[in-house]
Structures are given as structure tokens and as C-alpha cells.
Design a protein around this motif. Structure first.
Motif, PDB file in Angstrom:
ATOM      1  N   LEU A  34       7.654  -3.717 -83.735  1.00 32.85           N
ATOM      2  CA  LEU A  34       9.040  -3.643 -84.170  1.00 32.85           C
ATOM      3  C   LEU A  34       9.366  -4.918 -84.924  1.00 32.85           C
ATOM      4  CD1 LEU A  34      11.943  -2.285 -83.967  1.00 32.85           C
ATOM      5  CD2 LEU A  34      12.296  -3.821 -82.032  1.00 32.85           C
ATOM      6  N   LEU A 122      15.771  -2.494 -89.266  1.00 32.82           N
ATOM      7  CA  LEU A 122      14.870  -2.296 -88.146  1.00 32.82           C
ATOM      8  C   LEU A 122      13.690  -1.466 -88.624  1.00 32.82           C
ATOM      9  CD1 LEU A 122      17.981  -2.114 -86.857  1.00 32.82           C
ATOM     10  CD2 LEU A 122      16.611  -2.006 -84.811  1.00 32.82           C
ATOM     11  N   LEU A 124      10.126   0.242 -87.176  1.00 30.29           N
ATOM     12  CA  LEU A 124       9.337   0.594 -86.007  1.00 30.29           C
ATOM     13  C   LEU A 124       8.033   1.215 -86.480  1.00 30.29           C
ATOM     14  CD1 LEU A 124       9.323   0.784 -82.875  1.00 30.29           C
ATOM     15  CD2 LEU A 124      10.309   3.068 -83.140  1.00 30.29           C
ATOM     16  N   HIS A 133      12.109   9.128 -85.731  1.00 36.12           N
ATOM     17  CA  HIS A 133      12.589   8.042 -84.865  1.00 36.12           C
ATOM     18  C   HIS A 133      13.948   7.505 -85.282  1.00 36.12           C
ATOM     19  CE1 HIS A 133       9.294   7.497 -82.111  1.00 36.12           C
ATOM     20  NE2 HIS A 133       8.441   7.576 -83.107  1.00 36.12           N
ATOM     21  N   LEU A 137      15.733   4.351 -83.421  1.00 35.50           N
ATOM     22  CA  LEU A 137      16.146   3.124 -84.101  1.00 35.50           C
ATOM     23  C   LEU A 137      17.634   2.841 -83.884  1.00 35.50           C
ATOM     24  CD1 LEU A 137      14.034   3.456 -87.341  1.00 35.50           C
ATOM     25  CD2 LEU A 137      13.807   1.683 -85.596  1.00 35.50           C
ATOM     26  N   TYR A 141      19.073  -0.453 -82.188  1.00 33.27           N
ATOM     27  CA  TYR A 141      20.136  -1.225 -82.827  1.00 33.27           C
ATOM     28  C   TYR A 141      21.296  -1.444 -81.854  1.00 33.27           C
ATOM     29  CZ  TYR A 141      23.826  -2.690 -85.975  1.00 33.27           C
ATOM     30  OH  TYR A 141      24.843  -3.396 -86.565  1.00 33.27           O
TER      31      TYR A 141
END
Length: 177
Positions: A34, A122, A124, A133, A137, A141
Motif C-alpha cells: 500500500l 491511495l 493498493l 478494490h 480503498l 481512506y
């Protein structure tokens, strides 16, 4: 516009190792890494759970990841078949501007991306067979807002050093399918 300004990149090293039991060898955990970047491109968090091969140092890795996202967002905006205003390739886009980019998949990993209205990015990296996802996410967040942004001791733009955030993040990542 300077993209790698702010705190020194030597401060941004991988977070402490994930606790035992969070390796991808266990069922239910498909997350590898991440990244959290602020709007200026400063890496606030780099967390890894499973990365069998290290090819770059952390600083190079973070610069390449931010550069990849910058280029992909610019490219998708330029190729957008609907928008008449294409802008210039390579010019930074504001959050929500241009065509949306959510993820891409290779034979070895899937990269999922979310940008908040405040410009926090972000990223991932997961197993390529995982599903969408976007909700994951959003949840990560929300953890970031709850445990980092609302923390009165956190200085915006500095690396995230919150044990409470890391603990909750690790617990959540274990549940990803």
C-alpha cells in the motif's frame, strides 16, 4: 510544480513489519503493498505485507509509482472519448478532473488506485485474481482520516507514524479477498 518536495525521503521507509500472521500465505490476505501519497507526490506511507523480490530502494520505488500514476492519469484524460477539453499531456490534473482510472492488472499483480477530493492518493497492490478494490480503498481512506488526519499530533505532509492506524490497517487487510 514540484512533485517530490516536502519531508526528506529518507524519513519514508517501509512501516514496521506487519505483525506475524499477516503474510499472504494465510487464507484471505491478498494485499502485497500500500502506498499513500499527498497531493504533492510526497509518500506518506509505504506498507508491505508480502513482497518476495525487492528490485529498487524505497525512494526509487516510490518515485516510480507516483510517476506511473501521474502518467496514467494524464494518458487516460488525453484518451477520453467524451471530454472535448483534453488538456496537455503531462500537465497535472486536479482531483476528479479527466477520465477516471481505477485499476490495471498484469499477470503478477493488480494495482488499484483511488484519489480523494483533497488529492490524497491511495495505491493498493494485490494478487491479480482479486476483484474490484474501490470499496476497500475507501475503507482504508476512512481509516486514514480517522486515525491520522484527526490526530492532533499529526503534522500534515509528514510520514504516517501512527501505531493505531497501522494496527487497524493490518486487521482490515487480512480480510481482503
Amino acid at each position: 510544480m514540484q512533485f517530490f518536495s516536502g519531508s526528506s525521503t529518507s524519513d519514508v521507509s517501509p512501516s514496521p513489519a506487519a505483525p506475524p500472521g499477516t503474510a499472504t500465505g494465510l487464507a484471505g490476505n491478498n494485499a502485497n503493498m500500500l502506498y499513500i501519497f499527498n497531493r504533492s507526490g510526497v509518500c506518506l506511507l509505504y506498507r508491505e505485507w508480502h513482497r518476495p523480490l525487492r528490485t529498487l530502494d524505497a525512494n526509487q520505488d516510490q518515485k516510480l509509482m507516483f510517476g506511473l500514476l501521474f502518467s496514467l492519469r494524464s494518458f487516460t484524460a488525453k484518451m477520453d472519448p467524451i471530454s472535448a477539453d483534453k488538456g496537455s499531456l503531462g500537465v497535472p490534473l486536479l482531483p476528479g478532473q479527466g477520465c477516471s482510472f481505477y485499476s490495471f492488472r498484469t499477470n503478477t499483480y493488480k494495482l488499484s488506485f483511488m484519489e480523494s477530493p483533497s488529492g490524497v492518493k491511495l495505491i493498493l497492490i494485490t494478487n491479480p485474481k482479486t476483484s474490484d478494490h474501490r470499496e476497500s480503498l475507501k475503507h482504508i481512506y476512512n481509516l486514514y482520516v480517522e486515525y491520522v488526519v484527526k490526530n492532533p499530533l499529526y503534522v500534515p505532509g509528514t510520514p504516517i507514524r501512527s501505531e493505531l492506524f497501522n494496527t487497524n490497517l493490518d486487521q482490515y487487510v487480512k480480510t481482503l479477498i
